[in-house]
Every structure is written in structure tokens, then in C-alpha cells.
Design a protein around this motif. Structure first.
Motif, PDB file in Angstrom:
ATOM      1  N   ARG A   1       0.838  -1.202   0.000  1.00 21.55           N
ATOM      2  CA  ARG A   1       0.000   0.000   0.000  1.00 21.55           C
ATOM      3  C   ARG A   1       0.870   1.249   0.000  1.00 21.55           C
ATOM      4  O   ARG A   1       0.568   2.243  -0.654  1.00 21.55           O
ATOM      5  N   GLU A   2       1.984   1.225   0.738  1.00 20.03           N
ATOM      6  CA  GLU A   2       2.862   2.397   0.805  1.00 20.03           C
ATOM      7  C   GLU A   2       3.511   2.708  -0.540  1.00 20.03           C
ATOM      8  O   GLU A   2       3.820   3.864  -0.823  1.00 20.03           O
ATOM      9  N   ILE A   3       3.720   1.697  -1.368  1.00 20.49           N
ATOM     10  CA  ILE A   3       4.298   1.980  -2.681  1.00 20.49           C
ATOM     11  C   ILE A   3       3.219   2.323  -3.703  1.00 20.49           C
ATOM     12  O   ILE A   3       3.520   2.534  -4.877  1.00 20.49           O
ATOM     13  N   GLY A   4       1.967   2.377  -3.243  1.00 22.41           N
ATOM     14  CA  GLY A   4       0.910   2.901  -4.085  1.00 22.41           C
ATOM     15  C   GLY A   4       0.012   1.913  -4.762  1.00 22.41           C
ATOM     16  O   GLY A   4      -0.842   2.301  -5.558  1.00 22.41           O
ATOM     17  N   LEU A   5       0.161   0.591  -4.493  1.00 19.51           N
ATOM     18  CA  LEU A   5      -0.731  -0.391  -5.116  1.00 19.51           C
ATOM     19  C   LEU A   5      -2.127  -0.265  -4.520  1.00 19.51           C
ATOM     20  O   LEU A   5      -2.290  -0.093  -3.307  1.00 19.51           O
TER      21      LEU A   5
ATOM     22  N   ALA B   1      -0.676 -17.106 -10.158  1.00 19.37           N
ATOM     23  CA  ALA B   1      -0.325 -16.838 -11.551  1.00 19.37           C
ATOM     24  C   ALA B   1      -0.040 -15.357 -11.802  1.00 19.37           C
ATOM     25  O   ALA B   1       0.279 -14.969 -12.924  1.00 19.37           O
ATOM     26  N   ALA B   2      -0.175 -14.549 -10.763  1.00 17.23           N
ATOM     27  CA  ALA B   2       0.019 -13.108 -10.937  1.00 17.23           C
ATOM     28  C   ALA B   2       1.466 -12.791 -11.296  1.00 17.23           C
ATOM     29  O   ALA B   2       2.395 -13.414 -10.775  1.00 17.23           O
ATOM     30  N   ASP B   3       1.631 -11.824 -12.175  1.00 14.02           N
ATOM     31  CA  ASP B   3       2.971 -11.369 -12.557  1.00 14.02           C
ATOM     32  C   ASP B   3       3.413 -10.312 -11.544  1.00 14.02           C
ATOM     33  O   ASP B   3       3.287  -9.104 -11.784  1.00 14.02           O
ATOM     34  N   VAL B   4       3.911 -10.773 -10.412  1.00 11.33           N
ATOM     35  CA  VAL B   4       4.286  -9.854  -9.340  1.00 11.33           C
ATOM     36  C   VAL B   4       5.403  -8.908  -9.778  1.00 11.33           C
ATOM     37  O   VAL B   4       5.304  -7.685  -9.584  1.00 11.33           O
ATOM     38  N   PRO B   5       6.511  -9.419 -10.371  1.00 11.17           N
ATOM     39  CA  PRO B   5       7.548  -8.479 -10.822  1.00 11.17           C
ATOM     40  C   PRO B   5       7.022  -7.445 -11.810  1.00 11.17           C
ATOM     41  O   PRO B   5       7.396  -6.270 -11.756  1.00 11.17           O
ATOM     42  N   GLY B   6       6.131  -7.869 -12.719  1.00 10.66           N
ATOM     43  CA  GLY B   6       5.574  -6.929 -13.690  1.00 10.66           C
ATOM     44  C   GLY B   6       4.747  -5.856 -13.008  1.00 10.66           C
ATOM     45  O   GLY B   6       4.820  -4.675 -13.363  1.00 10.66           O
ATOM     46  N   ALA B   7       3.930  -6.271 -12.022  1.00  7.89           N
ATOM     47  CA  ALA B   7       3.110  -5.305 -11.295  1.00  7.89           C
ATOM     48  C   ALA B   7       3.984  -4.313 -10.532  1.00  7.89           C
ATOM     49  O   ALA B   7       3.696  -3.114 -10.494  1.00  7.89           O
ATOM     50  N   LEU B   8       5.067  -4.822  -9.948  1.00  8.77           N
ATOM     51  CA  LEU B   8       5.955  -3.951  -9.188  1.00  8.77           C
ATOM     52  C   LEU B   8       6.726  -3.008 -10.107  1.00  8.77           C
ATOM     53  O   LEU B   8       6.955  -1.844  -9.763  1.00  8.77           O
ATOM     54  N   ARG B   9       7.135  -3.505 -11.269  1.00  8.15           N
ATOM     55  CA  ARG B   9       7.835  -2.628 -12.222  1.00  8.15           C
ATOM     56  C   ARG B   9       6.904  -1.502 -12.694  1.00  8.15           C
ATOM     57  O   ARG B   9       7.319  -0.343 -12.831  1.00  8.15           O
ATOM     58  N   ALA B  10       5.646  -1.857 -12.981  1.00  6.74           N
ATOM     59  CA  ALA B  10       4.689  -0.836 -13.411  1.00  6.74           C
ATOM     60  C   ALA B  10       4.490   0.208 -12.320  1.00  6.74           C
ATOM     61  O   ALA B  10       4.419   1.411 -12.586  1.00  6.74           O
ATOM     62  N   GLN B  11       4.422  -0.272 -11.073  1.00  6.87           N
ATOM     63  CA  GLN B  11       4.257   0.661  -9.970  1.00  6.87           C
ATOM     64  C   GLN B  11       5.504   1.529  -9.788  1.00  6.87           C
ATOM     65  O   GLN B  11       5.405   2.711  -9.471  1.00  6.87           O
ATOM     66  N   ARG B  12       6.681   0.922 -10.010  1.00  6.03           N
ATOM     67  CA  ARG B  12       7.927   1.695  -9.919  1.00  6.03           C
ATOM     68  C   ARG B  12       7.931   2.819 -10.952  1.00  6.03           C
ATOM     69  O   ARG B  12       8.356   3.948 -10.661  1.00  6.03           O
ATOM     70  N   THR B  13       7.433   2.526 -12.166  1.00  7.07           N
ATOM     71  CA  THR B  13       7.350   3.560 -13.198  1.00  7.07           C
ATOM     72  C   THR B  13       6.435   4.690 -12.757  1.00  7.07           C
ATOM     73  O   THR B  13       6.752   5.875 -12.928  1.00  7.07           O
ATOM     74  N   ARG B  14       5.282   4.324 -12.181  1.00  2.10           N
ATOM     75  CA  ARG B  14       4.352   5.356 -11.728  1.00  2.10           C
ATOM     76  C   ARG B  14       4.972   6.188 -10.609  1.00  2.10           C
ATOM     77  O   ARG B  14       4.784   7.408 -10.548  1.00  2.10           O
ATOM     78  N   ILE B  15       5.695   5.525  -9.714  1.00  5.45           N
ATOM     79  CA  ILE B  15       6.340   6.257  -8.614  1.00  5.45           C
ATOM     80  C   ILE B  15       7.407   7.201  -9.154  1.00  5.45           C
ATOM     81  O   ILE B  15       7.538   8.355  -8.702  1.00  5.45           O
ATOM     82  N   ALA B  16       8.178   6.745 -10.147  1.00  4.73           N
ATOM     83  CA  ALA B  16       9.203   7.605 -10.744  1.00  4.73           C
ATOM     84  C   ALA B  16       8.573   8.835 -11.376  1.00  4.73           C
ATOM     85  O   ALA B  16       9.106   9.953 -11.260  1.00  4.73           O
TER      86      ALA B  16
END
Length: 267
Positions: A63-67, A80-95
Motif C-alpha cells: 500500500r505504501e508503494i501505491g498499489l 499466476a500473478a505477474d508480481v515483478p511486472g506489477a511492481l515494475r509498473a508501480q515503480r514507473t508510476r512512482i518515478a
């Protein structure tokens, strides 16, 4: 859900203090199935186990990283969730948010500078834009005199958002107006002439980037241009007697619009 006759888990209040989220949030997460306590007392009170706490900590981190909560639930529960993909997308939004916040921070710095100094430009930039006779002390002196007025706040806010190229356009517009002012005086234009009224309107237009200038304010400025030694020297340096001539055409225009120059005030 298993019962617990004794307190072998942590209560909602204890978990709230430990994890740093509200009791209301914990209840909500329980209701939507995101983070449910594994135990309940005989009286029906929620109790959280060590495993529950581990999941809660993961929820808080995500939640703190914005998901969003629904995305967090997918990340935690869908094998089956693409956890790394979800985190990378969130990292882009945070950047992107960081970039935006840095822009806002820089804007606040410019705003603070403009409010405190009158202009965010350096002394060298001011001299290059406004010419060798520009006194870099003028903005600070203006702030001391007008810093508590609405017009100063308007001026500071507009100054903060203006880059050097935009300042150059403002300076060029004023310089063009002042050349036309001197040319009109040479041509024999007098107070009340249509050309004089047009010049007064033009002055209000080229002054507008600083703050909106009412006709009464313009009359007050005309007085200052004539009475203040530095302003008078500036206008008289363009043409001898121009400061007084400028004040007179401003007064005549004000009279034509029903304003008595002798009683005009800064409003």
C-alpha cells in the motif's frame, strides 16, 4: 475460523498500534478478505496470529508503494500473478510522481524566491534583461513597500512561473512602449488626443504581466513616475520632460473615464 479461549493472538487495537494502520482499516481489510485474523475469542473478538501479522506487513508495504487494495490482493493470493511486472509498473508510476514532485518543489522554491526577493532572476539576468540602468535593489525595496498588498502577491506569483525568455518578452514589450511614448511626445501629441489615450491603454497592457492595473492605480503610478527621482530620471532620460508628459496623458485619460486624478487612490 478457529476459536481462542485465551488471548494467544493480538487484538485489533494491538495490531493497529504495531502495524501503524487504523482499526477501521483493519476491519475493512477483514471485510474484503484482504487480511483476515485467523482467530476469534469466545466472545467473538478478532485475534491476529504471527502469520496474520506477516501478511499485514506485506499489505502495508504494497500500500505504501501505491498499489490499490484489489491489486494487492491479486499479488498476495493469485499464484499466476505477474508480481515483478506489477511492481515494475508501480515503480514507473512512482518515478513519474517523483519527477512531478520535484517540479512542484522547484516551483515552490521559485515562488518563495519571488515573494521574498521580488524576482527569481539573478542579478546578472536582471541586468541583461532590463539594461544597465536597472537597479537590482528595486525589487527588494518594492517588497518592503508593497509586500503586504494583493498586487505584490500577484506580481510574485506571475514572476515565479516566468522563465528568462518570457521575462525578455515582458522587457521588450515595455521597451517598445517607452520608445513609442518618446516618439509621440516628439510628434506633438498632447493630453486628451486620441493617440495619447491609445498610449495610456497600451501602458496598461504592457504592465499587465506584473499585475492587473486599474485606471486609478495607473494615475497613482503616473504621479510616482513624475515625483520619484529614479523613475523621473528614467523617463526623462528617454526624452526631456517625458515623466511629466506621461503623467499628464494618464490624468487626461482618467478624466475621460470619469476618474478625478486629484482624488484617485490605489484601488
Amino acid at each position: 475460523m478457529p476459536d481462542a479461549a485465551d488471548a494467544d493472538g493480538l487484538t485489533v487495537g494491538q495490531v493497529s498500534a504495531l502495524v501503524g494502520v487504523t482499526v477501521r482499516a483493519l476491519h475493512h481489510w477483514d471485510e474484503i478478505g484482504l487480511a483476515r485474523p485467523s482467530l476469534r475469542t469466545a466472545a467473538g473478538y478478532r485475534l491476529y496470529t504471527a502469520g496474520d501479522l506477516e501478511r499485514l506487513h506485506r499489505v502495508v508495504v504494497y500500500r505504501e508503494i501505491g498499489l490499490a487494495l484489489d491489486r494487492i490482493q491479486v499479488v498476495l493470493d493469485d499464484s499466476a500473478a505477474d508480481v515483478p511486472g506489477a511492481l515494475r509498473a508501480q515503480r514507473t508510476r512512482i518515478a513519474e510522481r517523483i519527477d512531478r514532485l520535484e517540479e512542484l518543489s522547484a516551483g515552490l522554491d521559485r515562488m518563495i524566491d519571488a515573494h521574498e526577493r521580488g524576482t527569481p532572476l539573478t542579478v546578472e539576468q536582471q541586468a541583461a534583461l532590463f539594461g544597465p540602468e536597472w537597479n537590482p535593489d528595486w525589487p527588494a525595496r518594492a517588497r518592503q513597500r508593497y509586500g503586504d498588498t494583493t498586487q505584490w502577491r500577484q506580481y510574485a506569483e506571475r514572476s515565479a512561473s516566468r522563465d528568462p525568455e518570457e521575462w525578455q518578452a515582458v522587457a521588450d514589450a515595455m521597451a517598445g512602449f517607452e520608445r513609442a511614448l518618446g516618439d509621440a511626445m516628439d510628434a506633438g501629441v498632447t493630453s486628451g488626443d486620441p493617440e495619447a489615450h491609445q498610449l495610456v491603454e497600451w501602458h496598461r497592457e504592457v504592465f499587465a504581466p506584473y499585475f492587473p492595473l486599474t485606471r486609478q492605480m495607473q494615475v497613482c503610478l503616473g504621479r510616482m513616475f513624475e515625483a520619484d527621482p529614479e523613475f523621473a530620471a528614467h523617463y526623462d532620460g528617454i526624452r526631456a520632460g517625458l515623466a511629466t508628459w506621461f503623467r499628464r496623458i494618464i490624468d487626461a485619460s482618467a478624466l475621460a473615464h470619469g476618474i478625478d486624478p486629484d482624488t484617485a487612490t490605489w484601488q
